[in-house]
Design a protein around this motif. Structure first.
Motif, PDB file in Angstrom:
ATOM      1  N   ALA A 227      12.725  39.498   3.524  1.00 19.11           N
ATOM      2  CA  ALA A 227      12.704  39.145   4.950  1.00 19.11           C
ATOM      3  C   ALA A 227      13.211  37.731   5.197  1.00 19.11           C
ATOM      4  CB  ALA A 227      11.300  39.286   5.505  1.00 19.11           C
ATOM      5  N   GLY A 228      13.777  37.554   6.381  1.00 19.85           N
ATOM      6  CA  GLY A 228      14.114  36.228   6.876  1.00 19.85           C
ATOM      7  C   GLY A 228      13.168  35.893   8.017  1.00 19.85           C
ATOM      8  N   ILE A 229      13.489  34.833   8.753  1.00 22.34           N
ATOM      9  CA  ILE A 229      12.671  34.408   9.889  1.00 22.34           C
ATOM     10  C   ILE A 229      13.398  34.741  11.184  1.00 22.34           C
ATOM     11  CG2 ILE A 229      11.538  32.471  11.020  1.00 22.34           C
ATOM     12  CD1 ILE A 229      10.284  33.272   8.357  1.00 22.34           C
ATOM     13  N   GLU A 230      12.697  35.402  12.076  1.00 24.14           N
ATOM     14  CA  GLU A 230      13.279  35.786  13.363  1.00 24.14           C
ATOM     15  C   GLU A 230      13.649  34.551  14.180  1.00 24.14           C
ATOM     16  OE1 GLU A 230      15.030  37.478  15.772  1.00 24.14           O
ATOM     17  OE2 GLU A 230      13.741  39.174  15.210  1.00 24.14           O
ATOM     18  N   THR A 231      14.837  34.598  14.777  1.00 22.79           N
ATOM     19  CA  THR A 231      15.308  33.475  15.597  1.00 22.79           C
ATOM     20  C   THR A 231      15.313  33.801  17.090  1.00 22.79           C
ATOM     21  OG1 THR A 231      17.611  34.203  15.311  1.00 22.79           O
ATOM     22  CG2 THR A 231      16.754  32.607  13.715  1.00 22.79           C
ATOM     23  N   ALA A 232      15.113  35.072  17.447  1.00 23.51           N
ATOM     24  CA  ALA A 232      15.108  35.441  18.870  1.00 23.51           C
ATOM     25  C   ALA A 232      13.961  34.741  19.583  1.00 23.51           C
ATOM     26  CB  ALA A 232      14.979  36.956  19.019  1.00 23.51           C
ATOM     27  N   GLN A 233      14.207  34.272  20.791  1.00 19.87           N
ATOM     28  CA  GLN A 233      13.230  33.495  21.542  1.00 19.87           C
ATOM     29  C   GLN A 233      11.931  34.249  21.775  1.00 19.87           C
ATOM     30  OE1 GLN A 233      13.631  30.253  22.423  1.00 19.87           O
ATOM     31  NE2 GLN A 233      11.509  30.265  23.171  1.00 19.87           N
ATOM     32  N   CYS A 234      12.017  35.572  21.997  1.00 21.78           N
ATOM     33  CA  CYS A 234      10.823  36.337  22.343  1.00 21.78           C
ATOM     34  C   CYS A 234       9.867  36.529  21.173  1.00 21.78           C
ATOM     35  CB  CYS A 234      11.212  37.698  22.915  1.00 21.78           C
ATOM     36  SG  CYS A 234      12.103  38.766  21.755  1.00 21.78           S
ATOM     37  N   ALA A 235      10.346  36.333  19.926  1.00 21.19           N
ATOM     38  CA  ALA A 235       9.484  36.554  18.755  1.00 21.19           C
ATOM     39  C   ALA A 235       9.800  35.557  17.648  1.00 21.19           C
ATOM     40  CB  ALA A 235       9.665  37.978  18.249  1.00 21.19           C
ATOM     41  N   ARG A 236      10.097  34.347  18.039  1.00 24.81           N
ATOM     42  CA  ARG A 236      10.517  33.333  17.083  1.00 24.81           C
ATOM     43  C   ARG A 236       9.429  33.070  16.025  1.00 24.81           C
ATOM     44  NH1 ARG A 236      14.642  29.926  17.652  1.00 24.81           N
ATOM     45  NH2 ARG A 236      14.751  30.351  19.898  1.00 24.81           N
ATOM     46  N   GLY A 237       9.861  33.070  14.746  1.00 22.91           N
ATOM     47  CA  GLY A 237       8.960  32.715  13.662  1.00 22.91           C
ATOM     48  C   GLY A 237       8.384  33.874  12.882  1.00 22.91           C
ATOM     49  N   ARG A 238       8.551  35.110  13.337  1.00 19.17           N
ATOM     50  CA  ARG A 238       7.975  36.227  12.589  1.00 19.17           C
ATOM     51  C   ARG A 238       8.878  36.613  11.418  1.00 19.17           C
ATOM     52  NH1 ARG A 238       9.035  41.454  16.590  1.00 19.17           N
ATOM     53  NH2 ARG A 238      11.324  41.427  16.449  1.00 19.17           N
ATOM     54  N   GLN A 239       8.284  37.278  10.415  1.00 23.04           N
ATOM     55  CA  GLN A 239       9.069  37.826   9.321  1.00 23.04           C
ATOM     56  C   GLN A 239       9.936  38.966   9.852  1.00 23.04           C
ATOM     57  OE1 GLN A 239       5.629  38.675   6.652  1.00 23.04           O
ATOM     58  NE2 GLN A 239       6.910  37.698   5.099  1.00 23.04           N
ATOM     59  N   ASN A 240      11.152  39.060   9.345  1.00 25.70           N
ATOM     60  CA  ASN A 240      12.066  40.006   9.956  1.00 25.70           C
ATOM     61  C   ASN A 240      13.164  40.416   8.976  1.00 25.70           C
ATOM     62  OD1 ASN A 240      13.409  41.274  12.385  1.00 25.70           O
ATOM     63  ND2 ASN A 240      14.990  39.801  11.783  1.00 25.70           N
ATOM     64  N   LEU A 241      13.462  41.720   8.933  1.00 25.60           N
ATOM     65  CA  LEU A 241      14.649  42.192   8.217  1.00 25.60           C
ATOM     66  C   LEU A 241      15.192  43.429   8.932  1.00 25.60           C
ATOM     67  CD1 LEU A 241      14.268  44.968   6.281  1.00 25.60           C
ATOM     68  CD2 LEU A 241      12.837  43.408   4.982  1.00 25.60           C
ATOM     69  N   TRP A 242      16.486  43.634   8.759  1.00 23.99           N
ATOM     70  CA  TRP A 242      17.160  44.781   9.380  1.00 23.99           C
ATOM     71  C   TRP A 242      17.592  45.751   8.292  1.00 23.99           C
ATOM     72  CZ3 TRP A 242      17.665  45.762  14.553  1.00 23.99           C
ATOM     73  CH2 TRP A 242      17.350  44.705  15.424  1.00 23.99           C
ATOM     74  N   LEU A 243      17.270  47.036   8.501  1.00 23.20           N
ATOM     75  CA  LEU A 243      17.720  48.087   7.604  1.00 23.20           C
ATOM     76  C   LEU A 243      19.009  48.696   8.130  1.00 23.20           C
ATOM     77  CD1 LEU A 243      14.410  50.052   6.832  1.00 23.20           C
ATOM     78  CD2 LEU A 243      15.618  48.482   5.305  1.00 23.20           C
ATOM     79  N   GLN A 244      19.932  48.945   7.232  1.00 26.31           N
ATOM     80  CA  GLN A 244      21.223  49.583   7.505  1.00 26.31           C
ATOM     81  C   GLN A 244      22.226  48.635   8.167  1.00 26.31           C
ATOM     82  OE1 GLN A 244      19.967  51.974   5.350  1.00 26.31           O
ATOM     83  NE2 GLN A 244      21.675  53.072   6.277  1.00 26.31           N
ATOM     84  N   ALA A 245      21.850  47.994   9.263  1.00 29.84           N
ATOM     85  CA  ALA A 245      22.772  47.077   9.943  1.00 29.84           C
ATOM     86  C   ALA A 245      21.977  46.073  10.763  1.00 29.84           C
ATOM     87  CB  ALA A 245      23.738  47.842  10.835  1.00 29.84           C
ATOM     88  N   GLU A 246      22.562  44.885  10.939  1.00 32.16           N
ATOM     89  CA  GLU A 246      21.925  43.835  11.753  1.00 32.16           C
ATOM     90  C   GLU A 246      22.815  43.521  12.951  1.00 32.16           C
ATOM     91  OE1 GLU A 246      20.249  39.233  11.399  1.00 32.16           O
ATOM     92  OE2 GLU A 246      20.784  40.378   9.599  1.00 32.16           O
ATOM     93  N   PRO A 247      22.263  43.624  14.166  1.00 30.76           N
ATOM     94  CA  PRO A 247      23.086  43.393  15.350  1.00 30.76           C
ATOM     95  C   PRO A 247      23.228  41.910  15.684  1.00 30.76           C
ATOM     96  CG  PRO A 247      20.882  43.989  16.013  1.00 30.76           C
ATOM     97  CD  PRO A 247      20.903  44.074  14.510  1.00 30.76           C
ATOM     98  N   ASN A 248      24.325  41.605  16.316  1.00 29.35           N
ATOM     99  CA  ASN A 248      24.516  40.291  16.900  1.00 29.35           C
ATOM    100  C   ASN A 248      24.085  40.390  18.359  1.00 29.35           C
ATOM    101  OD1 ASN A 248      25.814  38.124  18.409  1.00 29.35           O
ATOM    102  ND2 ASN A 248      26.965  37.676  16.534  1.00 29.35           N
ATOM    103  N   TYR A 249      22.995  39.694  18.737  1.00 32.12           N
ATOM    104  CA  TYR A 249      22.453  39.828  20.084  1.00 32.12           C
ATOM    105  C   TYR A 249      23.468  39.416  21.156  1.00 32.12           C
ATOM    106  CZ  TYR A 249      17.901  40.136  17.721  1.00 32.12           C
ATOM    107  OH  TYR A 249      16.859  40.504  16.927  1.00 32.12           O
ATOM    108  N   ALA A 250      24.349  38.517  20.811  1.00 30.20           N
ATOM    109  CA  ALA A 250      25.252  37.958  21.814  1.00 30.20           C
ATOM    110  C   ALA A 250      26.398  38.897  22.179  1.00 30.20           C
ATOM    111  CB  ALA A 250      25.808  36.629  21.322  1.00 30.20           C
ATOM    112  N   ASN A 251      26.984  39.553  21.164  1.00 28.33           N
ATOM    113  CA  ASN A 251      28.185  40.350  21.463  1.00 28.33           C
ATOM    114  C   ASN A 251      28.064  41.834  21.125  1.00 28.33           C
ATOM    115  OD1 ASN A 251      28.461  40.488  18.643  1.00 28.33           O
ATOM    116  ND2 ASN A 251      29.861  38.740  18.583  1.00 28.33           N
ATOM    117  N   GLY A 252      26.923  42.252  20.581  1.00 28.28           N
ATOM    118  CA  GLY A 252      26.695  43.675  20.330  1.00 28.28           C
ATOM    119  C   GLY A 252      27.372  44.234  19.099  1.00 28.28           C
ATOM    120  N   THR A 253      27.920  43.355  18.249  1.00 28.02           N
ATOM    121  CA  THR A 253      28.528  43.823  17.001  1.00 28.02           C
ATOM    122  C   THR A 253      27.484  43.858  15.894  1.00 28.02           C
ATOM    123  OG1 THR A 253      29.177  41.571  16.399  1.00 28.02           O
ATOM    124  CG2 THR A 253      30.761  42.879  17.693  1.00 28.02           C
ATOM    125  N   TYR A 254      27.886  44.368  14.720  1.00 28.48           N
ATOM    126  CA  TYR A 254      26.944  44.526  13.611  1.00 28.48           C
ATOM    127  C   TYR A 254      27.494  43.922  12.333  1.00 28.48           C
ATOM    128  CZ  TYR A 254      24.742  48.091  16.557  1.00 28.48           C
ATOM    129  OH  TYR A 254      24.137  48.748  17.585  1.00 28.48           O
TER     130      TYR A 254
END
Length: 229
Positions: free
Chosen positions: A85-112
């Protein structure tokens, strides 16, 4: 004597005929009255359908199944978070443990970009939500503030609860063409204890509160664009 009897009978017949005419008029009048009464009563009964109350907001989320061996899944997932896991950077849940399975989205432009691959966990999750393309695994004693999920996914999403928290979601406000509110928004709450699979509209505002320190959550989405290989 015969003339008298004949006159009496003639008068009696005349009386009977008159009574029949009067009775016929009475029956006709009563029939009209009853028809009017039925029409009036029917109209009274149909009046409420002409002015219906505002529709009641329906929940944009529902628990669709419960997994009995969720604690086994939680233990496996906790070990995965510890190592990858890494650390979540999104403002709504900043600081929690976080990992993405299969693909990780870019919140800004919707790419993966490519995500973590774990065949055992992903195979299990696909049994819960066959149309899901990616999943976010998160943990830690961090509440999630009000937010809507970004453009990287379709509105239909799932949350697999591995521990206690309260999930809240706000229904969409419905307005008329003139901008008048027909159905106001409403907040729906779900107290999750572990094992629940919640299906929800991720474009409605939602959040998580009362998060247990040991709780783990897994969000699942269907991607709008092809994922990287």
């Amino acid at each position: 004597m015969a003339v008298t009897t004949w006159c009496f009978r003639r008068a009696e017949w005349g009386f009977l005929i008159l009574r029949s005419i009067q009775l016929g008029r009475l029956l006709f009048s009563e029939s009209i009255r009853l028809r009017v009464s039925v029409l009036v009563n029917f109209n009274v009964l149909t009046i409420p359908t002409l002015s219906l109350p505002s529709p009641v907001a329906t929940s944009p989320a529902q628990i669709i199944r419960t997994v009995s061996n969720w604690q086994e899944v939680a233990e496996y997932t906790r070990n995965l978070l510890t190592t990858k896991a890494g650390i979540e950077t999104a403002q709504c849940a900043r600081g929690r443990q976080n990992l993405w399975l299969q693909a990780e989205p870019n919140y800004a432009n919707g790419t993966y970009t490519s995500g973590v691959k774990d065949d055992r966990l992903w195979t299990f999750l696909k049994r819960l939500a066959p149309s899901a393309d990616l999943a976010q695994v998160f943990g830690g004693n961090v509440a999630i503030g009000w937010h809507r999920d970004a453009a990287y996914a379709y509105s239909k999403a799932w949350l697999f609860a591995l521990g206690k928290s309260t999930f809240q979601i706000e229904s969409r406000e419905i307005k008329s063409r003139q901008g008048e509110i027909i159905t106001p928004s409403e907040v729906f709450s779900f107290d999750l204890n572990g094992g629940e699979l919640l299906q929800f509209d991720c474009k409605c505002r939602h959040r998580a509160t009362n998060v247990d320190p040991q709780r783990i959550g897994i969000g699942l989405w269907s991607a709008k664009i092809p994922l990287p290989v």
